[in-house]
Design a protein around this motif. Structure first.
Motif: not given
Length: 215
Positions: A103-107, A130-149
């Motif tokens: 849901v986070g990446v989808a939003a 504008y804005p870049s969806g690819h960059t937003a997606l990669a950043t969103a995935l990284a945030l979720v990984i960081a939350f878990v770590l």
């Protein structure tokens, strides 16, 4: 399943809520400011004009690297990444994180998709950028990984914030570079996408936690 979700670790560790609320507010301001600055823009201006000639048109072998990153943001590639991450989170009993992955990446991607026609910035004369969806997606995935770590490693607040923002910057910069190198986006498009993820993902994580707590 309801009990599993309710008792699972928080999607957004409590120690990160304050810092990421501030970061999200600043990111939102940047997204809006860049959107206004480049409203219906179709050319190189400001920082884009300074950076793009030295980045755009990258040659092999770096072009192949850029194409690999780009594939991760395409429909098939993104579905594979999201699916793998969601399964991995579920396997380590981070059920809320698994839900947030979807849901986070989808939003996040939805915001960039809606934002493109509103801002109306184009590249190569016809493609909304504008804005870049690819960059937003990669950043969103990284945030979720960081939350878990952050949760699994039991990090302190300062180290956790550095980890979260550090991973977000690395992922956003890598995908942003690829998009600019392939001529798909201007540098500020990538910055806008990065900031969209910073603004949306923490809020979606809070929403996931609140819904889960009420189950």
């Amino acid at each position: 399943m309801r009990e599993l979700v309710r008792t699972a670790p928080a999607a957004l560790p409590a120690m990160l809520r304050g810092p990421l609320a501030l970061t999200g507010a600043l990111a939102t301001a940047v997204v809006v400011a860049l959107g206004i600055l480049h409203f219906h823009d179709a050319g190189l201006t400001g920082i884009d004009a300074a950076l793009l000639p030295s980045i755009d048109g990258v040659r092999p072998p770096w072009r192949y690297v850029a194409l690999v990153f780009d594939f991760g943001g395409e429909p098939v590639g993104s579905m594979i990444l999201i699916g793998l991450m969601a399964v991995a989170c579920f396997l380590v009993r981070r059920v809320r994180a698994a839900v947030l992955t979807v849901v986070g990446v989808a939003a996040t991607v939805a915001v960039t998709t809606v934002g493109k026609p509103i801002v109306g910035r184009t590249i190569h004369g016809e493609f909304l950028s504008y804005p870049s969806g690819h960059t937003a997606l990669a950043t969103a995935l990284a945030l979720v990984i960081a939350f878990v770590l952050t949760d699994r490693l039991g990090l302190g607040r300062s180290v956790a914030v550095v980890l979260v923002l550090g991973l977000a910057v690395v992922a956003g910069a890598a995908m942003g570079w690829a998009e600019v190198a392939l001529g798909a986006h201007y540098p500020t498009d990538a910055l806008g996408g990065f900031c969209v993820a910073l603004a949306v993902v923490p809020g979606m994580a809070l929403l996931v936690d609140r819904v889960a707590d009420r189950l």
